[in-house]
Motif scaffolding. Structure first.
Motif, short mmCIF file in Angstrom:
data_model
loop_
_atom_site.label_atom_id
_atom_site.label_comp_id
_atom_site.label_asym_id
_atom_site.label_seq_id
_atom_site.Cartn_x
_atom_site.Cartn_y
_atom_site.Cartn_z
N ILE A 128 0.83 -1.20 0.00
CA ILE A 128 0.00 0.00 0.00
C ILE A 128 0.87 1.25 0.00
N ARG A 129 1.83 1.25 0.88
CA ARG A 129 2.67 2.44 0.98
C ARG A 129 3.41 2.72 -0.32
N ARG A 130 3.94 1.68 -0.90
CA ARG A 130 4.67 1.90 -2.14
C ARG A 130 3.76 2.46 -3.22
N LEU A 185 1.73 6.91 -6.58
CA LEU A 185 0.63 7.71 -7.13
C LEU A 185 0.81 9.19 -6.82
N VAL A 186 1.11 9.48 -5.58
CA VAL A 186 1.29 10.89 -5.20
C VAL A 186 2.44 11.50 -5.99
N THR A 187 3.52 10.74 -6.12
CA THR A 187 4.66 11.24 -6.88
C THR A 187 4.28 11.53 -8.34
N ALA A 188 3.51 10.62 -8.91
CA ALA A 188 3.11 10.81 -10.30
C ALA A 188 2.27 12.08 -10.46
N ILE A 189 1.35 12.28 -9.52
CA ILE A 189 0.52 13.48 -9.61
C ILE A 189 1.39 14.73 -9.46
N ARG A 190 2.24 14.72 -8.46
CA ARG A 190 3.13 15.87 -8.24
C ARG A 190 3.93 16.19 -9.49
N VAL A 212 -9.76 -0.09 -3.74
CA VAL A 212 -10.72 -1.13 -3.35
C VAL A 212 -10.24 -1.95 -2.16
N GLN A 213 -9.08 -2.55 -2.31
CA GLN A 213 -8.66 -3.55 -1.31
C GLN A 213 -8.28 -2.93 0.03
N ALA A 214 -7.50 -1.87 -0.03
CA ALA A 214 -6.99 -1.34 1.23
C ALA A 214 -8.12 -0.84 2.12
N ARG A 215 -9.22 -0.40 1.51
CA ARG A 215 -10.30 0.15 2.33
C ARG A 215 -11.16 -0.93 2.95
N THR A 216 -11.00 -2.13 2.46
CA THR A 216 -11.88 -3.21 2.90
C THR A 216 -11.34 -3.92 4.13
N GLN A 217 -10.06 -3.79 4.37
CA GLN A 217 -9.42 -4.64 5.38
C GLN A 217 -9.17 -3.93 6.71
N GLY A 218 -10.19 -3.34 7.25
CA GLY A 218 -10.04 -2.81 8.61
C GLY A 218 -9.28 -1.50 8.65
N ARG A 219 -9.57 -0.80 9.71
CA ARG A 219 -9.05 0.55 9.91
C ARG A 219 -7.55 0.70 9.66
N SER A 220 -6.75 -0.24 10.17
CA SER A 220 -5.31 0.01 10.18
C SER A 220 -4.76 0.17 8.76
N PHE A 221 -5.27 -0.63 7.84
CA PHE A 221 -4.81 -0.50 6.47
C PHE A 221 -5.42 0.73 5.82
N ALA A 222 -6.71 0.92 6.08
CA ALA A 222 -7.40 2.04 5.49
C ALA A 222 -6.69 3.35 5.83
N ARG A 223 -6.15 3.40 7.03
CA ARG A 223 -5.50 4.63 7.47
C ARG A 223 -4.47 5.12 6.46
N GLU A 224 -3.68 4.18 5.98
CA GLU A 224 -2.64 4.54 5.01
C GLU A 224 -3.25 5.27 3.81
N VAL A 225 -4.34 4.73 3.33
CA VAL A 225 -4.96 5.30 2.15
C VAL A 225 -5.65 6.61 2.49
N ALA A 277 -4.80 8.70 4.60
CA ALA A 277 -3.78 9.73 4.69
C ALA A 277 -3.43 10.26 3.30
N MET A 278 -3.23 9.32 2.39
CA MET A 278 -2.90 9.74 1.03
C MET A 278 -4.03 10.56 0.41
N ARG A 279 -5.24 10.09 0.59
CA ARG A 279 -6.40 10.78 0.03
C ARG A 279 -6.50 12.18 0.63
N ALA A 280 -6.25 12.27 1.90
CA ALA A 280 -6.32 13.57 2.56
C ALA A 280 -5.32 14.53 1.92
N GLU A 281 -4.16 14.00 1.62
CA GLU A 281 -3.13 14.82 0.99
C GLU A 281 -3.63 15.37 -0.35
#
Lengths: 222, 222, 222, 222
Positions: free
Chosen positions: B66-68, B73-78, B114-127, B129-133
């Motif tokens: 997820i982190r990678r 993605l963020v790098t590509a947008i930037r 899709v996947q990261a948001r489905t597997q409980g808070r701890s994983f979703a958090r990563e995403v 954060a990115m979305r918030a950015e």
DNA sequence: AATGAATGAGTTTTCATTCAT
DNA sequence: CATGAATGAAAACTCATTCAT
């Protein structure tokens, strides 16, 4: 303890709803895989074999949950739409109904929006069908808007199919994104009507411009 | 059999990337639970113990994937954003970068969306954060647009914080919805630039109207 | 980090001792199974393959540890015994040596007394052999005591083999029990000499009575 | 195959005892780590999941085994003690009960004496607690003996706490050592009563001498 | 209508051990 | 003398699902 009722000898139809309630809740909160049949049975206040007797398998239980929630959502939207109003008013009322329903049934919304998309195709189909139904409805409204505009004397460009699909999809996506916000339970989110208004603000003007052939393009800055 | 490379004695850093590649692919296609560590190891062309030696657990592997992908993605947008252009042009270029990246890395996009948001808070958090950015970036652009408009002599209403948040959220949601389409792999989807243009068309005019205080409201029909 | 020395190019004999040190410590504290070869290699400050190069396998490493510690203990006892003294004095001095050594080498003692007995026979044999050696030594002293007593004019009953074995075993068991106490590291335990004296007090009089045929029996109460 | 009973549909309480039986046996003979849950399940004549359903984890199973065996041993000793007899008779009867029980339940004894102590503090604690209870009992008997002796008119020295602890510990250690012998299964070991008598012979006289101030000391040889 | 008892099949995880350098 | 890279084999644990009552 933790069971929904604990009462014995309940008629089948009622028991089934209890099970679906438990399923929706468990699946929404834990995901399909993480919610175990044990959890669900306990949440429903019955023994596991009974769940199997009525709903056959985890798969079917999940599907039944999705179907029920999808139907409920579509019904809610249908009921909210002001049939004979102008297109924008129809869209707005539908959106209001959508946001109101998702805010009141956050587990159902999570189930449809988050959980159902992750599973091997057989589940996704149900949701895809529902989404298609909604997108179609929105598409029709866009078409109606175009016609209204034409009837009103304004020259209206004819939009290509892909364009309309894209717009409808974008609108639905925006709505879903806002629904996650309103359904979040965290305070500070907007009400259903506010969300609907925000979205109309966001979308309707662009749509109008587009129909007039005044869309944004990379060359025309500012 | 089926291994990615077959080459032996590869330095750790390289192997780790191979494992992440395999992880992204497997998780995106099968989901967190259904992708087994056996599958992933085979996909990466190594034995399971090596995966554990380098990445410690399924959990950590998933997180690393997820982190990678989020960082990519963020790098590509930037990189895509044209820094010194006007706000709308910046938004458009960023969206183009976003759609181009998701179209080129559909597995990564599925993983995040899709996947990261489905597997409980701890994983979703990563995403989250990115979305918030990203939402923050969009929010800033809307602010910049308002200032530009003011500088250009147009009277510009000041938008409330909630309003801006709602707009940014709607825009991001719409983008995500379109990205699912472009990244779908099914033919017939639009190109990255088309998708970006569609979205700009859809969103920019509404934003302009809003800033001029001409937003849509339930009372003003048509 | 955590390694014993970190210095490179150490002669084999020295490295082996470092490995045995690490092994004794790890096995004593974690048990045979729980101590992993990774742990031991790290504790010894070398890489795992080197451990295998020198000691071949976990089994052999464990055996080597046991052998070294058993030999050290027996040597310490031998050195402590006052050879030409009367039997009781010999026993006492041997016990003192025993307690002193176990107190100074608690890991070695734990290895021998606790860990080595649990493993599949191949290890236990080493320890059983050592214990037998000690029991034999005690048995001889009891015999010597009997002869001394006879020489001194006292009538001394001849003890049966089983009786002597039982006595020696009881004495060794008592000593081990006290050793666990003294080696415990907790303050408040007795010194080696105190422990030896306690045990002599406990055992020697009974032995004397026995030899005189005045043993305790269930029928003679009080 | 190899299952204990083969009977199906057994009530939970019974099955649990069967599982504990299997656990005690397997753990005693192979050690905690080497006994696999598969082995134990097969020994108990059930499938692995049932073992987990009833006993949750290997850890808890082991603990339950230890607790059951410890309780059984203590109960056996308590039942064997002749409450109103003189102290030495009480001690003897308790020891007889101890040896009889360990001889009849060699696996239980091995579990407590050998295996439980090897597997880290948490398990050892259970046994340490039991042992402390027994040592306490012995300590009390030594105190009672001193009082009886005083009542009988004999002058009795007061023993220091450490001394009494040491004696009780030595006695318990000796008993344990002999129990390993009697429980060994190898022919030629003594009966429970013989073992108890040997130990009384060994210990009681020394205790008496001590109380009269005639203990052994390094200075007084012979 | 309802359940306590039971399991087959599969998953993650660990570790002693070996190559190739 | 010494090690980074790699694995085969096995163990703990879980879960959807069924049977007998």
């Amino acid at each position: 303890m933790g069971g929904a009722t604990g009462s014995k000898r309940v008629p089948r139809a009622v028991r089934e709803q209890q099970m679906l309630d438990a399923g929706v809740r468990a699946f929404a909160r834990s995901g399909y895989q993480n919610a175990s049949m044990d959890d669900i049975a306990e949440l429903a206040g019955v023994s596991k074999p009974l769940v199997y007797l009525y709903l056959n398998s985890k798969d079917e239980l999940f599907t039944a949950c999705i179907r029920r929630e999808a139907a409920a959502l579509v019904t809610a939207i249908r009921a909210a739409v002001e049939r004979d109003a102008p297109a924008d008013r129809q869209l707005w009322s539908g959106l209001s109904g959508f946001f109101a329903h998702t805010a009141e049934h956050p587990d159902g919304w999570t189930l449809l929006h988050v959980q159902a998309r992750t599973q091997g195709r057989s589940f996704a189909r149900e949701v895809v069908a529902m989404r298609a139904e909604i997108v179609e409805f929105v598409t029709q409204l866009i078409g109606a808007a175009a016609r209204e505009r034409a009837r009103g004397g304004a020259r209206a460009r004819t939009l290509a199919g892909t364009e309309v699909s894209g717009l409808a999809l974008a609108l639905v996506g925006a709505a879903e994104s806002l629904a996650d916000w309103t359904a979040d339970g965290r305070a500070g989110g907007p009400s259903a009507k506010e969300a609907a208004a925000t979205l109309m603000n966001f979308a309707w003007a662009g749509l109008g411009n587009l129909l007039q052939g005044q869309g944004w393009s990379p060359e025309r800055v500012g």
